[in-house]
Design a protein around this motif. Structure first.
Motif, PDB file in Angstrom:
ATOM      1  N   GLY A 350       0.823  -1.198   0.000  1.00 58.11           N
ATOM      2  CA  GLY A 350       0.000   0.000   0.000  1.00 58.11           C
ATOM      3  C   GLY A 350       0.852   1.241   0.000  1.00 58.11           C
ATOM      4  N   CYS A 351       0.181   2.396   0.000  1.00 60.87           N
ATOM      5  CA  CYS A 351       0.892   3.675   0.057  1.00 60.87           C
ATOM      6  C   CYS A 351       1.325   3.998   1.485  1.00 60.87           C
ATOM      7  N   PHE A 352       0.449   3.726   2.456  1.00 59.96           N
ATOM      8  CA  PHE A 352       0.724   3.985   3.872  1.00 59.96           C
ATOM      9  C   PHE A 352       1.103   5.444   4.115  1.00 59.96           C
ATOM     10  N   ASP A 353       0.410   6.338   3.424  1.00 59.55           N
ATOM     11  CA  ASP A 353       0.594   7.768   3.631  1.00 59.55           C
ATOM     12  C   ASP A 353      -0.254   8.168   4.837  1.00 59.55           C
ATOM     13  N   LEU A 354       0.341   8.804   5.831  1.00 56.48           N
ATOM     14  CA  LEU A 354      -0.319   9.082   7.105  1.00 56.48           C
ATOM     15  C   LEU A 354      -0.816   7.775   7.732  1.00 56.48           C
ATOM     16  N   LEU A 355       0.117   6.996   8.233  1.00 62.25           N
ATOM     17  CA  LEU A 355      -0.188   5.703   8.842  1.00 62.25           C
ATOM     18  C   LEU A 355      -1.214   5.868   9.951  1.00 62.25           C
ATOM     19  N   HIS A 356      -2.270   5.045   9.908  1.00 65.38           N
ATOM     20  CA  HIS A 356      -3.347   5.175  10.892  1.00 65.38           C
ATOM     21  C   HIS A 356      -3.708   3.815  11.472  1.00 65.38           C
ATOM     22  N   ALA A 357      -4.687   3.798  12.366  1.00 60.71           N
ATOM     23  CA  ALA A 357      -5.042   2.586  13.101  1.00 60.71           C
ATOM     24  C   ALA A 357      -5.468   1.454  12.165  1.00 60.71           C
ATOM     25  N   GLY A 358      -6.137   1.784  11.058  1.00 54.37           N
ATOM     26  CA  GLY A 358      -6.538   0.755  10.114  1.00 54.37           C
ATOM     27  C   GLY A 358      -5.345   0.041   9.508  1.00 54.37           C
ATOM     28  N   VAL A 377       5.826  -0.922  -0.411  1.00 46.90           N
ATOM     29  CA  VAL A 377       5.344   0.456  -0.300  1.00 46.90           C
ATOM     30  C   VAL A 377       5.497   1.195  -1.629  1.00 46.90           C
ATOM     31  N   ASN A 378       4.437   1.885  -2.061  1.00 50.62           N
ATOM     32  CA  ASN A 378       4.511   2.709  -3.267  1.00 50.62           C
ATOM     33  C   ASN A 378       5.507   3.843  -3.087  1.00 50.62           C
ATOM     34  N   SER A 379       6.330   4.077  -4.095  1.00 51.35           N
ATOM     35  CA  SER A 379       7.259   5.206  -4.059  1.00 51.35           C
ATOM     36  C   SER A 379       6.489   6.520  -4.131  1.00 51.35           C
ATOM     37  N   GLY A 389      -1.382  15.317  -7.360  1.00 46.40           N
ATOM     38  CA  GLY A 389      -0.189  16.120  -7.128  1.00 46.40           C
ATOM     39  C   GLY A 389       0.085  16.475  -5.692  1.00 46.40           C
ATOM     40  N   GLY A 390      -0.934  16.489  -4.838  1.00 44.73           N
ATOM     41  CA  GLY A 390      -0.714  16.847  -3.443  1.00 44.73           C
ATOM     42  C   GLY A 390      -0.232  15.707  -2.574  1.00 44.73           C
ATOM     43  N   ARG A 391      -0.062  14.560  -3.136  1.00 44.37           N
ATOM     44  CA  ARG A 391       0.331  13.393  -2.356  1.00 44.37           C
ATOM     45  C   ARG A 391       1.670  12.838  -2.881  1.00 44.37           C
ATOM     46  N   PRO A 392       2.444  12.174  -2.066  1.00 47.34           N
ATOM     47  CA  PRO A 392       2.132  11.845  -0.674  1.00 47.34           C
ATOM     48  C   PRO A 392       2.393  13.012   0.259  1.00 47.34           C
ATOM     49  N   VAL A 393       1.747  12.978   1.391  1.00 48.02           N
ATOM     50  CA  VAL A 393       2.023  13.961   2.439  1.00 48.02           C
ATOM     51  C   VAL A 393       3.355  13.628   3.110  1.00 48.02           C
ATOM     52  N   VAL A 394       3.629  12.337   3.247  1.00 47.68           N
ATOM     53  CA  VAL A 394       4.845  11.858   3.901  1.00 47.68           C
ATOM     54  C   VAL A 394       5.728  11.177   2.849  1.00 47.68           C
ATOM     55  N   THR A 395       6.989  11.533   2.802  1.00 47.99           N
ATOM     56  CA  THR A 395       7.891  10.975   1.796  1.00 47.99           C
ATOM     57  C   THR A 395       8.102   9.482   2.016  1.00 47.99           C
ATOM     58  N   ALA A 396       8.562   8.811   0.963  1.00 49.84           N
ATOM     59  CA  ALA A 396       8.783   7.369   1.050  1.00 49.84           C
ATOM     60  C   ALA A 396       9.790   7.024   2.139  1.00 49.84           C
ATOM     61  N   THR A 486     -17.931   5.274   3.579  1.00 51.35           N
ATOM     62  CA  THR A 486     -17.710   4.949   2.161  1.00 51.35           C
ATOM     63  C   THR A 486     -16.514   5.690   1.579  1.00 51.35           C
ATOM     64  N   SER A 487     -15.767   6.407   2.447  1.00 53.55           N
ATOM     65  CA  SER A 487     -14.625   7.171   1.929  1.00 53.55           C
ATOM     66  C   SER A 487     -13.508   6.235   1.494  1.00 53.55           C
ATOM     67  N   PRO A 488     -12.618   6.721   0.581  1.00 56.83           N
ATOM     68  CA  PRO A 488     -11.495   5.875   0.145  1.00 56.83           C
ATOM     69  C   PRO A 488     -10.630   5.484   1.335  1.00 56.83           C
ATOM     70  N   ARG A 489     -10.027   4.331   1.269  1.00 55.47           N
ATOM     71  CA  ARG A 489      -9.300   3.823   2.411  1.00 55.47           C
ATOM     72  C   ARG A 489      -7.794   3.766   2.202  1.00 55.47           C
ATOM     73  N   ARG A 490      -7.247   4.096   1.083  1.00 59.43           N
ATOM     74  CA  ARG A 490      -5.792   4.034   0.898  1.00 59.43           C
ATOM     75  C   ARG A 490      -5.277   5.393   0.459  1.00 59.43           C
TER      76      ARG A 490
END
Length: 490
Positions: A350-358, A377-379, A389-396, A486-490
């Protein structure tokens, strides 16, 4: 990839032998283990190991060491031939050899022989030091550093010098950027005790040597901090990093010391971990990093070194084309070892941008499926193509660091494609785990896993957790608000 700064390594070579086998019974004539099915191996030791590890990082290494005409010297010379540029100084006597007898991966006995010492410096060796852009001194007390002390003192005033000291050796030259004693060595040097001819001439294995838990409590940390503070003044150096076994390293530059803990507890053969620590620190300082950052990378590298099989995993023959390092070297070695003992390899991605409880819940569940978990992990470029263009928030780099900090994650690999099929084809995991919000029809990896007998599984996923949702809420400045199921999850 940014070119890495060349490094000059100065120090005493050893020849290391291992005799490894299984101990299944005691001898009838004495209460000692009987080693059966022994296998014998040899490798560069001492400063020669440090030089090889620095070269395995992809940098040009010039190695200044004393070698002679004895059999051990000839063996080490041949081992170094394709790894480093060798600058020899004369050796008086036979090269030191260290033989370990190992039973089921644990040392039973060590035999040391060879009394050779560096006889003198040479003009070529002095010129190598004088032209160095950075220097690592691995002083194993056999005279190479002493013979070049004047040249090293002059160079320490101009470029980073890292000094890995050992009880039988001398103190670092004034102006050294970083000194890397193990806790027991720091105590010994701080007490102004000197090692005699019978001292342990390899000083242990740095980051993972010494009694387990030796510096785990406040008393141990206070002692290490006090020793480092004393050595700063005694040696007139810029910083001292006392390695604390499985607890990482304590950096003292004056003021309050900085503790850099190991990212996880590494189990395995720790022989050479101190050389891996010093070689990484020297290389990163050569590349211009701050001492604190270089130390953090050195602790991580030494921990991975032990996990990935120690010297046996690190010193592959460069002529085979099997790389020593790189983004997937650690995971590949991990997978090899897990499969060798009949274990199950699990991968998740996955991308794992802003790692959260899920994410955490999914990864913990995936790890419980098998014997190791590799996270794909996606680069940054891949995330941008998928998310905008605004993503990722957190670099690889930071996403990898956060994932590696999770106890349930054994290894992390970054891939640049939109989907991980190519990487999965290389790793060939037994299980590919995804969150239950995906349908099998949405997974192009399913057919790929089936081609080698692998299995795709869906795992329960905490509803309503979403990196995208977190980004949207942050951009609106809304600290609280309803989650959308129903929001996107990744």
């Amino acid at each position: 990839m940014t070119p890495r700064t060349p490094l000059v390594v100065v120090g005493d070579s050893l020849l290391d032998h291992d005799v490894s086998g299984h101990a299944e019974r005691l001898a009838p004539d004495a209460p000692v283990p009987v080693l059966v099915r022994p296998e014998r191996s040899a490798r560069p030791g001492g400063a020669a190991l440090a030089a090889c590890l620095a070269a395995a990082d992809g940098r040009e290494v010039t190695f200044v060491t004393a070698l002679g005409d004895d059999e051990a010297s000839r063996t080490v010379r041949e081992m170094l031939r394709s790894r480093v540029r060798l600058v020899e100084t004369p050796l008086a006597g036979a090269l030191a050899r260290k033989t370990r007898v190992m039973a089921d991966g644990r040392p039973l006995l060590r035999v040391d022989d060879g009394d050779g010492r560096a006889a003198a410096a040479t003009r070529e060796a002095e010129e190598a030091v004088a032209g160095a852009r950075a220097v690592l001194v691995a002083d194993y007390g056999r005279g190479t550093a002493g013979a070049l002390r004047e040249a090293l003192t002059a160079r320490a005033a101009r470029v980073p010098v890292v000094w890995d000291p050992h009880p039988a050796g001398g103190p670092p030259v004034p102006g050294t950027r970083l000194v890397t004693p193990a806790a027991a060595e720091a105590r010994r040097f701080a007490d102004r005790r000197t090692a005699g001819p019978g001292a342990d001439d390899d000083g242990g294995d740095g980051l993972h040597s010494g009694p387990r838990g030796a510096a785990a409590d406040a008393t141990g940390l206070r002692r290490a901090a006090a020793d480092a503070r004393r050595l700063l003044d005694l040696w007139d150096v810029a910083s001292v990093a006392v390695t604390l076994g499985e607890h990482g390293a304590l950096l003292h530059q004056g003021g309050t010391p900085l503790l850099v803990p190991a990212p996880y507890r590494a189990d395995g053969d720790c022989c050479g971990a101190g050389d891996r620590f010093a070689a990484t620190a020297a290389g990163r300082l050569a590349d211009g990093e701050l001492t604190e950052l270089a130390l953090r990378e050195a602790v991580d590298a030494a921990t991975r070194f032990v996990t990935d099989g120690g010297v046996h995993g690190a010193l592959r023959d460069p002529d085979t084309g099997d790389p020593d390092t790189g983004p997937s070297a650690g995971p590949r070695e991990l997978i090899r070892r897990v499969r060798a003992r009949g274990g199950t390899v699990v991968a998740a991605g996955g991308c794992f941008d802003l790692l959260h409880a899920g994410h955490v819940d999914l990864l913990q569940a995936a790890r419980r499926v098998g014997d190791c978990l590799v996270v794909c992990v996606n680069s940054d470029a891949s995330v941008r193509r998928r998310k905008g263009g605004g993503r990722p928030v957190v670099t690889a780099a930071d996403r990898v660091r956060v994932l590696e900090a999770l106890d349930c994650v054994d290894a992390v690999v970054v891939f640049d494609e939109d989907t991980p099929e190519r990487l999965l084809g290389e790793l060939r995991p037994d299980v590919w785990a995804k969150g239950g919000d995906y349908a099998l029809s949405d997974l192009p990896e399913a057919g790929l896993l089936e081609s080698w007998g692998g299995q795709v599984v869906l795992l329960p996923y905490l509803d309503g957790r979403s990196s995208t949702r977190l980004v949207e809420r942050a951009s609106r400045g809304a600290g609280t608000g309803p989650r959308s199921a129903t929001s996107p999850r990744r």
